[in-house]
Design an enzyme around this catalytic site. Sequence first.
Site, PDB file in Angstrom:
ATOM      1  N   LYS A 204      48.896  36.945  46.365  1.00  0.00           N
ATOM      2  CA  LYS A 204      48.536  37.807  45.236  1.00  0.00           C
ATOM      3  C   LYS A 204      48.254  39.193  45.789  1.00  0.00           C
ATOM      4  O   LYS A 204      47.366  39.374  46.626  1.00  0.00           O
ATOM      5  CB  LYS A 204      47.314  37.248  44.512  1.00  0.00           C
ATOM      6  CG  LYS A 204      46.860  38.119  43.342  1.00  0.00           C
ATOM      7  CD  LYS A 204      45.750  37.451  42.550  1.00  0.00           C
ATOM      8  CE  LYS A 204      45.298  38.314  41.392  1.00  0.00           C
ATOM      9  NZ  LYS A 204      44.256  37.645  40.588  1.00  0.00           N
ATOM     10  N   LYS A 227      40.494  45.981  44.719  1.00  0.00           N
ATOM     11  CA  LYS A 227      40.448  44.589  45.205  1.00  0.00           C
ATOM     12  C   LYS A 227      41.159  44.435  46.548  1.00  0.00           C
ATOM     13  O   LYS A 227      41.591  43.352  46.918  1.00  0.00           O
ATOM     14  CB  LYS A 227      41.044  43.664  44.138  1.00  0.00           C
ATOM     15  CG  LYS A 227      40.288  43.724  42.802  1.00  0.00           C
ATOM     16  CD  LYS A 227      40.651  42.597  41.847  1.00  0.00           C
ATOM     17  CE  LYS A 227      39.768  42.622  40.597  1.00  0.00           C
ATOM     18  NZ  LYS A 227      39.983  41.465  39.699  1.00  0.00           N
ATOM     19  N   LYS A 258      52.507  36.787  43.137  1.00  0.00           N
ATOM     20  CA  LYS A 258      52.085  37.615  42.012  1.00  0.00           C
ATOM     21  C   LYS A 258      51.808  39.023  42.477  1.00  0.00           C
ATOM     22  O   LYS A 258      51.116  39.174  43.485  1.00  0.00           O
ATOM     23  CB  LYS A 258      50.824  36.987  41.404  1.00  0.00           C
ATOM     24  CG  LYS A 258      50.247  37.722  40.248  1.00  0.00           C
ATOM     25  CD  LYS A 258      49.012  37.020  39.788  1.00  0.00           C
ATOM     26  CE  LYS A 258      48.283  37.923  38.849  1.00  0.00           C
ATOM     27  NZ  LYS A 258      46.943  37.493  38.614  1.00  0.00           N
ATOM     28  N   TYR A 323      54.647  36.239  29.854  1.00  0.00           N
ATOM     29  CA  TYR A 323      54.231  36.497  28.471  1.00  0.00           C
ATOM     30  C   TYR A 323      55.433  36.446  27.532  1.00  0.00           C
ATOM     31  O   TYR A 323      55.274  36.468  26.325  1.00  0.00           O
ATOM     32  CB  TYR A 323      53.521  37.853  28.392  1.00  0.00           C
ATOM     33  CG  TYR A 323      52.309  37.912  29.302  1.00  0.00           C
ATOM     34  CD1 TYR A 323      51.116  37.291  28.940  1.00  0.00           C
ATOM     35  CD2 TYR A 323      52.365  38.557  30.543  1.00  0.00           C
ATOM     36  CE1 TYR A 323      50.000  37.310  29.777  1.00  0.00           C
ATOM     37  CE2 TYR A 323      51.263  38.590  31.390  1.00  0.00           C
ATOM     38  CZ  TYR A 323      50.093  37.960  30.996  1.00  0.00           C
ATOM     39  OH  TYR A 323      49.000  37.968  31.840  1.00  0.00           O
TER      40      TYR A 323
HETATM   41  N1  LIG Z   1      44.483  35.974  37.405  1.00  0.00           N
HETATM   42  C1  LIG Z   1      45.459  36.266  36.447  1.00  0.00           C
HETATM   43  C2  LIG Z   1      45.851  37.676  36.435  1.00  0.00           C
HETATM   44  O1  LIG Z   1      45.250  38.485  37.142  1.00  0.00           O
HETATM   45  C3  LIG Z   1      47.027  38.079  35.571  1.00  0.00           C
HETATM   46  C4  LIG Z   1      47.471  39.448  35.854  1.00  0.00           C
HETATM   47  C5  LIG Z   1      48.429  40.050  34.864  1.00  0.00           C
HETATM   48  O2  LIG Z   1      49.069  39.431  34.016  1.00  0.00           O
HETATM   49  O3  LIG Z   1      48.534  41.263  34.982  1.00  0.00           O
END
Ligand SMILES: NCC(=O)CCC(=O)O
Length: 336
Positions: A204, A227, A258, A323
Amino acid sequence: MIGGMTNASFPLFRPRRNRHDAFTRRLVQENRLHVDDLIWPIFVCEGENQRQKVSSMPGVERVSLDNLVEHVRPAVELGILAVAIFPITPVELRDATGTEALNPDNLMCRASRVIKEAFPELGVIGDVALDPYTDHGHDGVIKDGRILNDESVEILRQQALNQARAGNDIIAPSDMMDGRVQAIRETLDANGFETVRIMAYTAKYASAFYGPFRDALGSGGLLTGDKKTYQMDPANSDEALREVEQDIREGADMIMVKPGMPYLDIIRRIRDRFSVPTFAYQVSGEYAMLAGAIQNGWLDRDRTIMESLIAFKRAGCNGILTYFAIDAARLLKEER
Ligand SMILES: NCC(=O)CCC(=O)O
Ligand SMILES: [Mg+2]
């Protein structure tokens, strides 16, 4: 010779022949998107009869629990296998250590029970991290300006257990603390939840593409600093492989990269090296870019959605948190 074949050249080799008509193009297609590949992230909020639009994510809503079953029903009807729940914790319930994360009746747990009761077969994924529950917006606890690792992990293992008790099938730690996968695995197993799966947010990145998500959660304004001491540097790639290796050793059943689209190279490297089920999160900022341009008529909606998702399959993903899951599932159904 290339790949064991004679390197035939024009006019013998005409790549366009395989693109000549629709049946041939389908016959030689290397990757396919299937509804089984889609995981739908959903936002839940407190209150009654709420369906709040997220301004930076056109088409995405936060829904209250009384609307949740109807919100999720289309996903079930389209054959989507799993949803990932993200709760909007009211500001008054947030504190320095994210106490609300451990409340068995917090919004996440209630949402999980509502979904499981209505749709027992639907997979429910719970995000484990403290940022939806802290008043500073960080994923762990802070002392003297530092995000504490081991102290945060102690809370995360309790948070995971709390969610398993509420019925979540998959625990998805998104916090990026070191050692949390093993800690969560031990805690789940010690409490009879050895079948609860862990989908680790393994690679991440400290990304600008989470902006709209923090809007959706209402944590954007709260966040102090950045972060970068726990999420990865976007410049790094080898490091992602070390993270994957560690999470597999610690007991992750599935791993995740991610954001998604800007990190397809990371997915490909992971797939070339490891055989662990690999997922990607097409995050809020990616959604916002595409949905915004689609809304303005600058990009074709259906083609853009499908092209953005097939890219994940091509890179080697087993599935995608997106999404666009509902839109994509509808398009896949129309194609059939
Ligand atoms: N822990 C989940 C997320 O940080 C999602 C981030 C995103 O959709 O921008
Ligand atoms: Mg790690």
